[in-house]
Motif scaffolding. Structure first.
Motif, PDB file in Angstrom:
ATOM      1  N   THR A 118      -9.319  -6.664  -2.494  1.00 26.30           N
ATOM      2  CA  THR A 118      -8.070  -7.024  -3.171  1.00 26.30           C
ATOM      3  C   THR A 118      -8.279  -8.260  -4.039  1.00 26.30           C
ATOM      4  OG1 THR A 118      -6.882  -6.199  -1.247  1.00 26.30           O
ATOM      5  CG2 THR A 118      -5.629  -7.563  -2.795  1.00 26.30           C
ATOM      6  N   ALA A 151       5.148  -0.919   2.811  1.00 24.25           N
ATOM      7  CA  ALA A 151       4.222  -0.013   3.496  1.00 24.25           C
ATOM      8  C   ALA A 151       4.905   1.343   3.615  1.00 24.25           C
ATOM      9  CB  ALA A 151       3.880  -0.549   4.880  1.00 24.25           C
ATOM     10  N   VAL A 174      -1.203  -7.057   3.765  1.00 20.82           N
ATOM     11  CA  VAL A 174      -0.119  -7.225   2.792  1.00 20.82           C
ATOM     12  C   VAL A 174       1.016  -8.039   3.415  1.00 20.82           C
ATOM     13  CG1 VAL A 174      -0.770  -5.117   1.555  1.00 20.82           C
ATOM     14  CG2 VAL A 174       1.184  -5.037   3.103  1.00 20.82           C
ATOM     15  N   ARG A 208      -5.592  -3.781   1.066  1.00 19.12           N
ATOM     16  CA  ARG A 208      -6.475  -2.780   1.654  1.00 19.12           C
ATOM     17  C   ARG A 208      -6.117  -2.487   3.104  1.00 19.12           C
ATOM     18  NH1 ARG A 208      -7.174  -3.020  -3.115  1.00 19.12           N
ATOM     19  NH2 ARG A 208      -9.154  -2.867  -4.230  1.00 19.12           N
ATOM     20  N   HIS A 209      -5.164  -3.212   3.637  1.00 22.14           N
ATOM     21  CA  HIS A 209      -4.693  -2.960   5.002  1.00 22.14           C
ATOM     22  C   HIS A 209      -3.280  -3.533   5.066  1.00 22.14           C
ATOM     23  CE1 HIS A 209      -4.190  -2.983   9.308  1.00 22.14           C
ATOM     24  NE2 HIS A 209      -5.399  -2.506   9.514  1.00 22.14           N
ATOM     25  N   GLU A 210      -2.375  -2.813   5.705  1.00 26.48           N
ATOM     26  CA  GLU A 210      -0.983  -3.293   5.710  1.00 26.48           C
ATOM     27  C   GLU A 210      -0.818  -4.603   6.469  1.00 26.48           C
ATOM     28  OE1 GLU A 210      -1.817  -0.173   6.243  1.00 26.48           O
ATOM     29  OE2 GLU A 210      -0.699   1.071   4.824  1.00 26.48           O
ATOM     30  N   LEU A 249      -2.191  -4.431  -4.817  1.00 27.38           N
ATOM     31  CA  LEU A 249      -2.608  -3.403  -3.867  1.00 27.38           C
ATOM     32  C   LEU A 249      -3.539  -4.008  -2.825  1.00 27.38           C
ATOM     33  CD1 LEU A 249      -2.901  -0.435  -2.960  1.00 27.38           C
ATOM     34  CD2 LEU A 249      -4.774  -0.222  -4.622  1.00 27.38           C
ATOM     35  N   ILE A 261       0.879  -1.172   0.000  1.00 28.99           N
ATOM     36  CA  ILE A 261       0.000   0.000   0.000  1.00 28.99           C
ATOM     37  C   ILE A 261       0.921   1.228   0.000  1.00 28.99           C
ATOM     38  CG2 ILE A 261      -1.789   1.299   1.230  1.00 28.99           C
ATOM     39  CD1 ILE A 261      -2.810  -1.265   2.418  1.00 28.99           C
ATOM     40  N   GLY A 266       1.552   3.157   8.161  1.00 29.86           N
ATOM     41  CA  GLY A 266       1.713   2.039   7.224  1.00 29.86           C
ATOM     42  C   GLY A 266       2.641   1.009   7.829  1.00 29.86           C
ATOM     43  N   ASP A 320     -10.064  -7.184   2.607  1.00 31.48           N
ATOM     44  CA  ASP A 320      -9.226  -7.541   1.462  1.00 31.48           C
ATOM     45  C   ASP A 320      -9.931  -8.453   0.456  1.00 31.48           C
ATOM     46  OD1 ASP A 320      -7.094  -6.166   3.104  1.00 31.48           O
ATOM     47  OD2 ASP A 320      -6.025  -6.690   1.255  1.00 31.48           O
ATOM     48  N   TYR A 331       7.485   3.592  -5.574  1.00 35.54           N
ATOM     49  CA  TYR A 331       6.354   3.231  -6.448  1.00 35.54           C
ATOM     50  C   TYR A 331       6.567   3.767  -7.860  1.00 35.54           C
ATOM     51  CZ  TYR A 331       3.419   0.699  -3.237  1.00 35.54           C
ATOM     52  OH  TYR A 331       2.934  -0.284  -2.407  1.00 35.54           O
TER      53      TYR A 331
END
Ligand SMILES: Cc1ncc(C[n+]2csc(CCOP(=O)(O)OP(=O)(O)O)c2C)c(N)n1
Lengths: 564, 163
Positions: free
Chosen positions: A454, A71, A52, A47-49, A45, A24, A76, A451, A33
């Motif tokens: 995601t 992050a 990920v 939706r929450h670290e 991508l 993210i 993050g 997610d 990025y």
């Protein structure tokens, strides 16, 4: 030629063979990025670290290769914490990249500054903060080596945003940035292997306890060879599930708090225990001092710090599981093993004593019947199961037959609710041709369900089977058994409607009313191109048995519900 | 294995990088062990430092700690030993108030007895340097206290070498 720090990071990732990153973005990683824009590394991508990190972990556990996540600084980075701690406890090679505020701003409470190194030092295998773009190739090389060699574990690299922007003459090397880390496995003491072979050959009632280390070292073939050579039954820890095909006659399944009762008894009765790649977690052993009390204990582990940490052993062998097992097999070939007929008969006796009554025909939507249906539908070697935490996890551990390594993925050490679903996504990305099923609890799934977005937008179809008891089931079970049924803070009231929730994300949602409907739903879900959430309503009164109460020894296992 | 807690020294050779001390001390803290003294200094090799920790714990725990610390990538080597088995030395600087008659003389005698050294002598204060084993330094400080008031004290914590 001058290149930016961000470009050097992308090149370093490519040099490590990284094909996919979960992340993210945010202010402090924007240069990175921007460099990813020009690369062919796939970015997923989240939706929450937290997710990920779990995705990277799931990817790593399914593939055996490091999983990478990104992050931004501050929130993050702090959102990664649970994911890193989970990977650390289960020795999973995750490489996390975090943005950091610019170098001259560090320590000034800058916007979105968090001392992430200070926060994650105790829950990572190692972490780096880069202070100049020139360091990037060396640090990345070292980070991937540290994460994936010896006992694997998560590594974090914190990169100030101005380092990502810095233009520098950057030299790519394979040199390591460490003097105190040897990536090679420790040298095996062959005398100890000979001694182990001698003891095992002479054993009347040998038992093998196989842990997650067997899977991460890729020693499953050797394990099976050894077990068959010795005619020794094999039990596993939760992390060891899949290290031996669980439908093999010598495999007794998992031991521990919610292990199979006969597997626990096998530990109590064995005279030689060969434990491989396991850290003797309290959930595996029950009371440490009582664990396999009468047995001569041999412990094979790559990590010297695990020797005698929880359970004192007679013969420690430090080394890589695969290598030790190979040497052990070679030594055993020179010796004649005793007959194990009596022992194997005793195991048969234990098995049938405890399996009686358990195997009655099940047609209703019960946890065991749901999972046994999955055993039927999921092809060995072509499927992966992940789990939430709580009863759903323990039912999965008890009833799901993991028939291949890396096919059962669960948060064992940390017991992280919310792990199952993002880990399933990561596993699916690693193994797109496999069917990936997350067996989850309603409480666990709710912790990371966002997610679903995601999974839908990134095209990562998995199957979520929620064993929905409208409650925090495992907590309820403990309150039932140990707190006089004074139920508090466990009622989830059937909220939300998971079918509608799935649909809101553009996923499929079904609520089967019978086992036949479930079978149909699963078959359709396996063909479906989006994620399917299957909401299976079960009774909150279902409890997980067998159970060894906390602090008790394995022989005190309650095979079934105590009469009250 | 001795289950007795006693003063033990942990010595490690480490890479001179930020965070080493933090990582090592967090491993010790996690076990709920108090660090009684630390000294960190450079060695003859550039980029390499030596850290010496004094902790009070039993043998099994120190062994576990040693193995955990060994795993830290920036730690090159680590060893431990009961303090009594080592050559260990500590330095202390003691500043004492001298106001009453006889105090100054008594301190001079004490200094001679302990092979200590007076590094500054003023109208109302004496600053003394003492070097010895941690026990000797403690004994010296206790005797000073009997004679006069200590106004400031700084101990280096022990450094150690194997015998
Ligand atoms: C992040 C997190 N918070 C709290 C817990 C404590 N805990 C363990 S099991 C459990 C209940 C899990 O409920 P659910 O996911 O619905 O699964 P069930 O036990 O009902 O199958 C809780 C709250 C945990 N393991 N992880």
């Amino acid at each position: 030629m001058l290149i930016s720090g961000a470009e050097a990071i992308v090149r370093s990732l490519k040099r490590e063979g990284v094909k996919v990153i979960f992340g993210i973005p945010g202010g402090a990683v924007l240069p990175l990025y921007d460099a990813l824009y020009d690369s062919d590394i796939r970015h997923i991508l989240g939706r929450h670290e937290q997710c990920v990190a779990h995705m990277a972990d799931g990817y790593a556990r399914a593939s055996g290769k490091p999983g990478v996540c990104i992050a931004t600084s501050g929130p993050g980075a702090t959102n990664l914490v649970t994911g890193l701690a989970t990977a650390y406890m289960d020795s999973s090679p995750v490489v996390a990249l975090t943005g950091q505020v610019a170098r001259h701003m560090i320590g000034r409470d800058a916007f979105q500054e968090a001392d992430i190194i200070g926060i994650v030092t105790p829950i990572t295998k190692y972490c780096f903060q880069i202070t100049s773009a020139k360091e990037i190739p060396k640090v990345f090389k070292t980070a991937f080596i540290i994460a994936s060699t010896r006992r694997p574990g998560p590594v974090l690299i914190d990169i100030p945003v101005d380092v990502q922007r810095e233009q520098a003459e950057i030299v790519f090397t394979d040199e390591l940035d460490t003097k105190g880390y040897d990536p090679n496995p420790p040298r095996v003491d062959i005398d100890k292997v000979k001694k182990a072979a001698e003891v095992l050959a002479e054993a009347e009632r040998p038992l093998i306890l196989s842990g997650g280390g067997v899977i991460s070292s890729g020693a499953h073939v050797e394990l099976l060879t050894l077990a068959e050579m010795l005619s020794a039954p094999v039990v596993t820890s939760l992390m060891g599930k899949g290290s031996i095909p669980e439908d093999h006659p010598l495999c007794l399944g998992m031991i521990g708090m919610h292990g199979k009762a006969y597997a626990n008894y096998a530990v109590v009765e064995c005279d030689v225990l060969l434990a491989i790649g396991t850290r003797f977690a309290d959930r595996t052993t029950g009371k440490f001092d009582e664990f396999a009390k009468g047995a001569y204990k041999i412990h094979v582990d790559i990590d010297l710090a695990e020797i005698n940490k929880n359970v004192r052993v007679d013969l420690p062998i430090v080394g890589d599981a695969k290598e030790v097992l190979r040497l052990l097999i070679k030594e055993l070939k020179k010796r004649k093993s005793k007959s194990r007929d009596a022992w194997l008969n005793r195991i048969k006796e234990l098995r049938s004593a405890f399996e009686q009554g358990v195997e009655e025909q099940q047609t209703a939507l019960k946890p065991s019947s749901v999972i046994k249906l999955l055993n039927k539908l999921l092809e060995p070697g072509k499927s992966i199961v992940t789990t939430g935490v709580g009863q759903n996890q323990m039912w999965s551990a008890l009833h799901y037959l993991a028939r291949a390594p890396r096919s059962f993925i669960t948060s064992g050490g940390l017991g992280t609710m919310g792990f199952g679903f993002p880990a399933a996504l990561g596993a699916k990305v690693a193994c797109p041709d496999k069917v990936v099923v997350d067996i989850d609890g309603d409480g666990s799934f709710l912790m990371t369900e966002q997610d679903l977005a995601t999974s839908v937008t990134e095209g990562i179809p998995v199957i979520v089977v929620i064993l929905n008891n409208s409650s925090l089931g495992m907590v309820r079970q403990w309150q039932h058994l140990m707190y006089k049924r004074r139920f508090i803070a466990i009622d989830l009231r059937g909220v939300p409607d998971f079918v509608k929730l799935a649909q809101a994300y553009g996923a499929e949602g079904v609520r089967p009313g019978s086992l036949e409907e479930l079978e149909k739903a699963l078959k359709e879900a396996m063909k479906c191109e989006v994620t399917t959430v299957i909401d299976v309503n079960i009774s909150p009164e279902e409890r997980v048995f067998p159970m060894v109460l906390p602090g008790r020894a394995l022989h005190e296992v309650l095979a079934s519900e105590p009469k009250s | 294995m001795s289950q007795k807690a006693e003063p033990r020294i942990l010595v490690m050779i480490v890479e001179d990088k930020p965070g080493v001390l933090y990582k090592v001390s967090s491993i010790i803290r996690r076990r709920g062990i108090n660090i009684d003294a630390i000294s960190v200094a450079t060695t003859t090799e550039p980029g390499i430092s030596k850290m010496t920790f004094l902790v009070n714990t039993d043998e099994a725990t120190i062994e576990q700690l040693t193995r955990q610390i060994e795993k830290v990538p920036t730690v090159i080597s680590v060893g431990s030993s009961p303090l009594r088995n080592l050559y260990s030395k500590e330095l202390a600087l003691v500043k004492v108030n001298v106001s009453k008659p006889g105090e100054r003389e008594a301190l001079h005698t004490l200094v001679a007895k302990f092979n200590a050294r007076i590094i500054e002598e003023k109208a109302f204060t004496l600053t003394i340097e003492v070097v010895g084993s941690p026990e000797e330094v403690s004994a010296f400080i206790n005797e000073v206290k009997v004679i006069a008031e200590i106004v400031d004290l700084s101990r280096s914590g022990p450094i150690a070498l194997s015998r």
